[in-house]
Design a protein around this motif. Structure first.
Motif: not given
Length: 129
Positions: A22-26, A115-119, A122-124, A128-129
């Motif tokens: 949820y955090f990542i998507k939001r 680093d894992s959060l950044l990855t 970026k994947n999420e 959106y592109n």
């Protein structure tokens, strides 16, 4: 966008994995996230004494965690671009972990490396592109 009390209740009761997703998507969708700040961002520590920066997907979740050692803190909005381009690389260099979407009703907060959060972000963002 103000969250409903029901959404806060439901999401706060979810297990770590669901809160993390949820955090990542939001934050990718809104391009915003929240920290607690009192002239410096709120940090917590793990059992080994390692520092962690605490992040939340919305103001209401961050404000719910203002207690005990953080009573003088205020919720502060952070732009996703700042997190990805500046803050996470700096935290990675300093070996500071990330506590994601802490809720007051549990001491079980998702912990991840910068680093894992950044990855994951970026994947999420690619979706959106």
């Amino acid at each position: 966008m103000k969250l409903s009390a029901k959404e806060i209740e439901i999401m706060s009761a979810k297990p770590n994995k669901d809160r993390y997703v949820y955090f990542i998507k939001r934050i990718v969708d809104s391009e915003l996230l929240w920290v607690l700040d009192d002239g410096g961002f709120a940090l917590s520590g793990d059992d080994s004494g390692n520092d962690m920066l605490m992040l939340w997907p919305a103001r209401e979740y961050a404000e719910a965690c203002i207690a005990e050692g953080w009573v003088n803190y205020k919720a502060k909005e952070i732009k996703l671009s700042y997190l990805m381009n500046n803050l996470l690389p700096d935290l990675s260099e300093k070996k500071i972990g990330i506590g994601v979407f802490m809720v007051p009703s549990t001491s079980d907060t998702p912990i991840i490396s910068a680093d894992s959060l950044l990855t994951d972000l970026k994947n999420e963002c690619r979706k959106y592109n």
